[in-house]
Design a protein around this motif. Sequence first.
Motif, short mmCIF file in Angstrom:
data_model
loop_
_atom_site.label_atom_id
_atom_site.label_comp_id
_atom_site.label_asym_id
_atom_site.label_seq_id
_atom_site.Cartn_x
_atom_site.Cartn_y
_atom_site.Cartn_z
N GLY A 25 0.89 65.30 -2.71
CA GLY A 25 1.31 65.62 -4.07
C GLY A 25 2.60 64.98 -4.55
N TYR A 26 3.10 63.97 -3.82
CA TYR A 26 4.34 63.31 -4.25
C TYR A 26 4.00 62.02 -5.00
N GLN A 27 4.89 61.67 -5.92
CA GLN A 27 4.79 60.38 -6.59
C GLN A 27 5.56 59.40 -5.72
N VAL A 28 5.01 58.22 -5.46
CA VAL A 28 5.67 57.27 -4.56
C VAL A 28 5.92 55.94 -5.26
N ILE A 29 7.15 55.47 -5.14
CA ILE A 29 7.53 54.15 -5.62
C ILE A 29 7.75 53.32 -4.36
N GLU A 30 7.18 52.13 -4.30
CA GLU A 30 7.31 51.31 -3.09
C GLU A 30 8.25 50.14 -3.32
N ALA A 31 9.03 49.81 -2.29
CA ALA A 31 9.92 48.65 -2.33
C ALA A 31 9.80 47.91 -1.01
N VAL A 32 9.96 46.58 -1.05
CA VAL A 32 9.76 45.75 0.14
C VAL A 32 11.00 45.61 1.02
N ASP A 33 12.18 45.88 0.47
CA ASP A 33 13.41 45.85 1.25
C ASP A 33 14.52 46.53 0.45
N GLY A 34 15.71 46.60 1.02
CA GLY A 34 16.81 47.31 0.37
C GLY A 34 17.16 46.75 -1.00
N GLN A 35 17.13 45.43 -1.12
CA GLN A 35 17.47 44.80 -2.40
C GLN A 35 16.44 45.19 -3.47
#
Length: 120
Positions: A25-35
């Motif tokens: 039930g969470y919304q997820v934003i994905e990122a490939v690295d810290g930047q």
Amino acid sequence: MHSILAVDDSASMRQMVAFTLKSSGYQVIEAVDGQDAIEKLDGRSVDLVLTDQNMPRMDGISLVKKLRATPQYTSTPILILTTESSDQMKQAGKSAGATGWLVKPFDPVKLVEVVKKVIR
């Protein structure tokens, strides 16, 4: 609905984490690295950051330090999910301001339990 930023340079790991969290039930934003994470967070807020440690451009501990230096993220829970399990690395994560440290491979049930504990 709580939103979580999942940061990992491994596409398969990001997909597993995103799938696990979305099905709880969470919304997820994905990122490939810290930047990429910093760029994706620009102007938005999340309830939790879940980051890998070893990534190109900006690693997890650098990301934690950068977020902790931003007023909006001084108290946001940040979990490091990594293959690194040495006490030295855990201490570096804690010093940087990480809320917790989880070791890969992760147990989906445990991951969700930890996320529920740290999100207020």
